[in-house]
Design a protein around this motif. Structure first.
Motif, PDB file in Angstrom:
ATOM      1  N   UNK A  93       0.672  -1.180  -0.076  1.00  0.00           N
ATOM      2  CA  UNK A  93       0.104  -0.017   0.029  1.00  0.00           C
ATOM      3  C   UNK A  93       0.782   1.134   0.096  1.00  0.00           C
ATOM      4  N   UNK A  94       0.201   2.522  -0.271  1.00  0.00           N
ATOM      5  CA  UNK A  94       0.974   3.605  -0.145  1.00  0.00           C
ATOM      6  C   UNK A  94       1.200   3.938   1.227  1.00  0.00           C
ATOM      7  N   UNK A  95       2.464   4.720   1.530  1.00  0.00           N
ATOM      8  CA  UNK A  95       2.647   5.231   2.832  1.00  0.00           C
ATOM      9  C   UNK A  95       2.058   6.806   3.079  1.00  0.00           C
ATOM     10  N   UNK A  96       2.440   7.413   2.054  1.00  0.00           N
ATOM     11  CA  UNK A  96       1.984   8.705   2.124  1.00  0.00           C
ATOM     12  C   UNK A  96       1.117   9.452   1.035  1.00  0.00           C
ATOM     13  N   UNK A  97       0.343  10.260   1.244  1.00  0.00           N
ATOM     14  CA  UNK A  97      -0.489  11.031   0.371  1.00  0.00           C
ATOM     15  C   UNK A  97      -0.369  12.529   0.571  1.00  0.00           C
ATOM     16  N   UNK A  98       0.703  12.848  -0.388  1.00  0.00           N
ATOM     17  CA  UNK A  98       0.823  14.607  -0.245  1.00  0.00           C
ATOM     18  C   UNK A  98      -0.417  15.317  -0.976  1.00  0.00           C
ATOM     19  N   UNK A  99      -0.770  16.299  -0.139  1.00  0.00           N
ATOM     20  CA  UNK A  99      -1.941  16.985  -0.628  1.00  0.00           C
ATOM     21  C   UNK A  99      -1.540  18.396  -1.020  1.00  0.00           C
ATOM     22  N   UNK A 100      -1.567  19.034  -2.142  1.00  0.00           N
ATOM     23  CA  UNK A 100      -1.219  19.998  -2.586  1.00  0.00           C
ATOM     24  C   UNK A 100      -2.449  21.054  -2.746  1.00  0.00           C
ATOM     25  N   UNK A 101      -2.508  22.255  -2.473  1.00  0.00           N
ATOM     26  CA  UNK A 101      -3.634  23.092  -2.567  1.00  0.00           C
ATOM     27  C   UNK A 101      -3.115  24.231  -3.500  1.00  0.00           C
ATOM     28  N   UNK A 102      -3.638  24.454  -4.757  1.00  0.00           N
ATOM     29  CA  UNK A 102      -3.097  25.294  -5.507  1.00  0.00           C
ATOM     30  C   UNK A 102      -4.153  26.380  -5.500  1.00  0.00           C
ATOM     31  N   UNK A 103      -3.761  27.667  -5.161  1.00  0.00           N
ATOM     32  CA  UNK A 103      -4.959  28.814  -5.306  1.00  0.00           C
ATOM     33  C   UNK A 103      -4.641  29.248  -6.798  1.00  0.00           C
ATOM     34  N   UNK A 104      -5.694  30.161  -7.388  1.00  0.00           N
ATOM     35  CA  UNK A 104      -5.400  30.635  -8.701  1.00  0.00           C
ATOM     36  C   UNK A 104      -4.188  31.409  -8.710  1.00  0.00           C
TER      37      UNK A 104
END
Ligand SMILES: O=C(O)CCC(=O)C(=O)O
Ligand SMILES: [Fe+2]
Length: 221
Positions: A93-104
């Motif tokens: 299984x994956x160990x990391x889930x990077x979440x990126x938040x891009x504003x306009x």
């Protein structure tokens, strides 16, 4: 590198966004800084999973806790784990889930994902919200590049020969966000306000699922 346009249907996008909204509550997005220079990223980040990718003045690394709150990262959303199982072609299984938040107006420069010990595993990416102009090249930074659009619900797998290609996000496409198109009523109300407003304001959320460590107990090993 394999692009799966519309991999997540409206219902899956909504499930993912709902789980993500809860994750953002417990692991608030923060502004990472470049190693050495301390220059802030334009993208905000957080993580889910046993490990999370963080960047600070002292370098890039994976760690089990949030750099600001000190808390463990929340669990990886089920919809994202299903995508890994379906698309990753990898036993562990994956160990990391990077979440990126891009504003306009934000972007991510050309880079390689190479902080993982296990480079045999792919990186599986899922996108929600505004469409991004995603650029990718080759193994050398100077290799020619092309760009594709990553829209809400698209999956992208960087594995095998493409695992270490350079890639980045040039910009978000400025067009009315599609959000949970076709399920406006379901999309409104149930979804946490912060994430809903972020996406409705033209923001984009990208998740990358990563295996970090070498699996120790491969079946049959
Ligand atoms: O936002 C994207 O589509 C790419 C994100 C990325 O390359 C990364 O998080 O390493
Ligand atoms: Fe990346």
């Amino acid at each position: 590198m394999i692009h799966y346009p519309g991999w997540l249907d409206a219902q899956a996008r909504l499930s993912l966004a709902t789980a993500l909204a809860a994750a953002l509550d417990s692991a608030p997005p923060y502004t990472p800084r470049m190693p050495r220079t301390g220059k802030p990223f334009s993208v905000r980040m957080t993580n889910c999973g046993p490990l999370g990718w963080v960047s600070g003045r002292d370098g890039y690394r994976y760690q089990p806790n949030h750099p600001e709150t000190g808390a463990r990262w929340p669990a990886i959303p089920e919809t994202a784990l299903e995508a890994w199982d379906a698309l990753g072609g990898y036993t562990a299984p994956p160990e990391a889930c990077l979440v990126n938040l891009y504003d306009p107006g934000t972007r991510m420069g050309l880079h390689q994902d190479r902080d993982e010990e296990d480079l045999a595993a792919p990186v599986v990416s899922l996108s929600l919200g505004a469409t991004a102009l995603f650029r990718y090249g080759g193994l050398k930074r100077s290799d020619p590049t092309r760009s594709i659009r990553l829209a809400s619900g698209d999956a992208l797998v960087m594995g095998g020969a493409s695992r270490l290609v350079h890639h980045g996000v040039d910009r978000l496409i400025d067009e009315p966000p599609q959000l949970f198109a076709g399920d406006r009523s379901a999309g409104d109300g149930r979804l946490d306000d912060v994430l809903r407003h972020f996406l409705a304001a033209g923001g984009r959320c990208n998740l990358t699922l990563r295996r970090v460590t070498q699996p120790r107990d491969r079946p049959g090993a």
